[in-house]
Design an enzyme around this catalytic site. Structure first.
Site, PDB file in Angstrom:
ATOM      1  N   ASP A   1       1.041  -1.010  -0.122  1.00 16.44           N
ATOM      2  CA  ASP A   1       0.109   0.221   0.147  1.00 16.44           C
ATOM      3  C   ASP A   1       0.918   1.230  -0.076  1.00 16.44           C
ATOM      4  OD1 ASP A   1      -2.856   1.266   0.850  1.00 16.44           O
ATOM      5  OD2 ASP A   1      -1.556   2.282   1.860  1.00 16.44           O
TER       6      ASP A   1
ATOM      7  N   ASP B   1      -3.947   2.442  -4.967  1.00 20.51           N
ATOM      8  CA  ASP B   1      -2.610   2.477  -4.441  1.00 20.51           C
ATOM      9  C   ASP B   1      -2.446   1.206  -3.715  1.00 20.51           C
ATOM     10  OD1 ASP B   1      -4.053   2.827  -2.000  1.00 20.51           O
ATOM     11  OD2 ASP B   1      -2.390   4.313  -1.322  1.00 20.51           O
ATOM     12  N   GLU B   2      -2.972   0.298  -3.986  1.00 25.02           N
ATOM     13  CA  GLU B   2      -2.965  -1.158  -3.081  1.00 25.02           C
ATOM     14  C   GLU B   2      -3.074  -2.370  -3.837  1.00 25.02           C
ATOM     15  OE1 GLU B   2      -5.484  -0.140   0.042  1.00 25.02           O
ATOM     16  OE2 GLU B   2      -5.819  -2.127   0.702  1.00 25.02           O
TER      17      GLU B   2
HETATM   18  N1  DCP Z   1      -8.892   8.134  -0.688  1.00 24.51           N
HETATM   19  C1  DCP Z   1      -9.969   9.170  -0.959  1.00 24.51           C
HETATM   20  N2  DCP Z   1     -10.714   9.403   0.104  1.00 24.51           N
HETATM   21  C2  DCP Z   1     -10.816   8.535   1.106  1.00 24.51           C
HETATM   22  C3  DCP Z   1      -9.691   7.444   1.226  1.00 24.51           C
HETATM   23  C4  DCP Z   1      -8.689   7.472   0.180  1.00 24.51           C
HETATM   24  O1  DCP Z   1      -9.795   9.939  -1.886  1.00 24.51           O
HETATM   25  N3  DCP Z   1     -11.662   8.600   2.162  1.00 24.51           N
HETATM   26  C5  DCP Z   1      -7.840   8.478  -1.999  1.00 24.51           C
HETATM   27  C6  DCP Z   1      -6.754   9.382  -1.527  1.00 24.51           C
HETATM   28  C7  DCP Z   1      -5.661   8.454  -1.062  1.00 24.51           C
HETATM   29  C8  DCP Z   1      -5.824   7.065  -1.760  1.00 24.51           C
HETATM   30  O2  DCP Z   1      -7.322   7.113  -2.160  1.00 24.51           O
HETATM   31  O3  DCP Z   1      -4.423   9.016  -1.406  1.00 24.51           O
HETATM   32  C9  DCP Z   1      -5.405   5.973  -1.310  1.00 24.51           C
HETATM   33  O4  DCP Z   1      -6.090   5.769  -0.054  1.00 24.51           O
HETATM   34  P1  DCP Z   1      -5.332   5.129   1.566  1.00 24.51           P
HETATM   35  O5  DCP Z   1      -6.732   4.863   2.351  1.00 24.51           O
HETATM   36  O6  DCP Z   1      -4.387   4.128   1.018  1.00 24.51           O
HETATM   37  O7  DCP Z   1      -4.809   6.570   2.169  1.00 24.51           O
HETATM   38  P2  DCP Z   1      -3.442   7.208   1.768  1.00 24.51           P
HETATM   39  O8  DCP Z   1      -2.409   6.475   0.915  1.00 24.51           O
HETATM   40  O9  DCP Z   1      -3.431   8.578   1.396  1.00 24.51           O
HETATM   41  O10 DCP Z   1      -2.589   7.188   3.163  1.00 24.51           O
HETATM   42  P3  DCP Z   1      -1.773   5.704   4.005  1.00 24.51           P
HETATM   43  O11 DCP Z   1      -0.543   6.220   4.118  1.00 24.51           O
HETATM   44  O12 DCP Z   1      -2.548   6.052   5.269  1.00 24.51           O
HETATM   45  O13 DCP Z   1      -2.153   4.841   3.207  1.00 24.51           O
HETATM   46 CA    CA Z   2      -2.169   4.379   0.897  1.00 29.64          CA
HETATM   47 CA    CA Z   3      -5.005   2.104   0.151  1.00 25.72          CA
END
Ligand code: DCP
Ligand code: CA
Ligand code: CA
Length: 358
Positions: A8, A106-107
Site C-alpha cells: 500500500d 494504491d494497493e
Molecule cells: N482516498 C480518498 N478518500 C478517502 C480515502 C482515500 O480520496 N476517504 C484516496 C486518496 C488516497 C488514496 O485514495 O491517497 C489511497 O487511500 P489510502 O486509504 O491508502 O490512504 P493514503 O495512501 O492517502 O494514506 P496511507 O499512508 O494511510 O495509506
Molecule cells: Ca495508501
Molecule cells: Ca490504500
C-alpha cells in the site's frame, strides 16, 4: 507455505503531489475539495503525514481541515496523474507476484508463495520490492506480510508509513487481540456499531465469543468474523486478468449513494455497451460491474449467463442484480461501470482484436 503480501502506497495522492512539486516536501499538504477560505464543501481525499499531525485525515470535511491548519497547502485532486502513477507502480509489482490482485488505486495483494520458502526470505523479498518501487517512482510504500490476505493487510496498516511488517501464523491471535473490532478486515461502520452494541469491543472479544450467538446475530458473516478475529482467512488472491471486453463507465458529478442515480448510471452504461456490441457484431456470455467508491477502493463482480446473448435486458438485469449485493452498504460511489466479455463474433470477417477496449 502460503505467503501473501499487501503493498500500500503511503499518503498516495499527496505523495504524488510532492513528486510533481518537490518544494512541497516538509510542508503540510492536503488534497481534496477547494477549501474556499473555510466555506468550501466536499472532503479531504488525503493529506501527507505533516498535515496529519494537525488532526487532518481522509474523508474529513475540507472546512474542518481548513480550520485545523488554514496555512496548509490545499490542492485539487489530479486523478489522471495519480492513475498514471498507479499504473506504473502496479506494473512493477506484477513482476514480483505469482498472483496479483489490485484492490484500490494504491494497493495490491500479491501471492508470492512460489517466490519465497520461508518467513526470512519473505522479509528480504519485501525489502527488494520496496526498494524497487522507491528507486523507480521515488514514492514510499508499506508492505504487510502474512499467510493470508487478512494478516497481510492488517500488518501493513500497523506498520504504516514507510515500513515492512511480517505477522507469523503463530503470532496472529495475539497481534489481533487488542485491536478495536472496527479495525478487523471486512468490518464496516455499520457492523462495527452493531458489534459494539452487542458487547464486542475488541477483536479479543470476538475471538472468545460464542459462535452460535455470532451466527444468530450476523448469519454466516458472524462465523467469518470469528475466523478473521483468530487470523484465519481462506480468501485467495484473485488474479485481475484483462478480458477481451466491451465496457462503459460513468463518473458521478458528486459521489453518491442514491439508488435511483446509481441504477440510472448502470442503465446508461448498459445502453452504451449494447450499442457497441451490436455495431461490432458480437454476442457476450459474461456481464461484469465495477464500482469505485468515494475512497477509491474498487469492487469487480461478474456473472456468466447460461447462453450467449446480445440483449440490453440481459446486461441491465445482470448488472442490477450484481449491484444489489453492494447496495445495502450505503457507501458513496464515485464511478460505476458495466462490461461484457466472453465475446463471440457473429461474422468471421472482423477480428476480435480490433475491438478490444482496454
Ligand atoms: N482516498 C480518498 N478518500 C478517502 C480515502 C482515500 O480520496 N476517504 C484516496 C486518496 C488516497 C488514496 O485514495 O491517497 C489511497 O487511500 P489510502 O486509504 O491508502 O490512504 P493514503 O495512501 O492517502 O494514506 P496511507 O499512508 O494511510 O495509506
Ligand atoms: Ca495508501
Ligand atoms: Ca490504500
Amino acid at each position: 507455505m502460503r505467503v501473501i503480501m499487501l503493498v500500500d502506497m503511503d499518503y498516495f495522492f499527496a505523495a504524488c503531489e510532492e513528486l510533481k512539486k518537490p518544494e512541497l516536501k516538509g510542508k503540510p499538504v492536503v488534497v481534496g475539495a477547494d477549501p474556499k477560505g473555510g466555506n468550501g464543501r466536499g472532503v479531504v481525499s488525503t493529506c501527507n503525514y505533516e498535515a496529519r499531525k494537525y488532526g487532518i485525515h481522509s474523508g474529513m470535511p475540507i472546512s474542518t481541515a481548513y480550520r485545523l491548519k488554514s496555512d496548509a497547502v490545499f490542492l485539487p485532486v489530479d486523478e489522471k496523474y495519480y492513475y498514471e502513477t498507479s499504473a506504473r507502480i502496479m506494473d512493477i509489482l506484477k513482476g514480483f507476484a505469482s498472483k496479483f490482485e489490485q484492490v484500490s488505486v494504491d494497493e495490491a495483494f500479491m501471492d508470492v508463495s512460489d517466490k519465497v520458502g520461508s518467513y526470512e526470505a519473505a522479509l528480504a523479498y519485501a525489502n527488494v520490492i520496496k526498494d524497487r518501487i522507491l528507486s523507480e517512482t521515488k514514492l514510499p510504500c508499506s508492505i504487510g506480510i502474512g499467510t493470508n490476505k487478512l494478516l497481510a493487510k492488517t500488518a501493513c496498516e500497523a506498520v504504516k508509513p514507510n515500513g515492512i511488517k511480517l505477522v507469523r501464523e503463530e503470532e496472529a491471535k495475539i497481534f489481533l487481540a487488542p485491536m478495536p473490532v472496527g479495525k478487523l478486515y471486512g468490518v464496516g461502520k455499520k457492523t462495527e456499531e452493531r458489534l459494539e452494541e452487542m458487547g464486542y469491543k475488541k477483536v479479543e472479544d470476538l475471538q472468545k465469543a460464542d459462535l452460535n450467538r455470532l451466527v444468530g446475530l450476523f448469519g454466516t458473516f458472524g462465523a467469518e468474523m470469528q475466523r478473521h478475529a483468530k487470523g484465519i482467512d481462506y480468501d485467495e488472491v484473485s488474479e485481475n486478468y484483462e478480458v477481451k471486453s466491451i465496457g462503459r463507465e460513468h463518473t458521478f458529478e458528486n459521489d453518491t449513494a442514491d439508488l435511483d442515480e446509481i441504477i440510472g448510471a448502470l442503465k446508461a452504461s448498459a445502453a452504451g455497451v449494447i450499442h457497441d456490441v451490436k455495431q461490432q457484431g458480437f454476442s457476450f456470455k459474461t456481464v461484469t460491474i465495477k464500482i469505485r467508491y468515494a475512497d477509491f477502493s474498487e469492487h469487480l463482480k461478474g456473472r456468466s449467463l447460461r447462453r450467449y446473448s446480445n440483449s440490453l435486458e440481459d446486461i441491465e438485469n445482470t448488472a442490477i442484480a450484481l449491484f444489489e449485493g453492494y447496495a445495502d452498504k450505503g457507501e458513496r460511489i464515485r464511478k460505476i461501470g458495466v462490461r461484457v466479455s466472453g465475446l463471440l463474433a457473429y461474422s468471421g470477417q472482423k477480428k476480435l482484436a480490433d475491438y478490444i477496449h482496454a
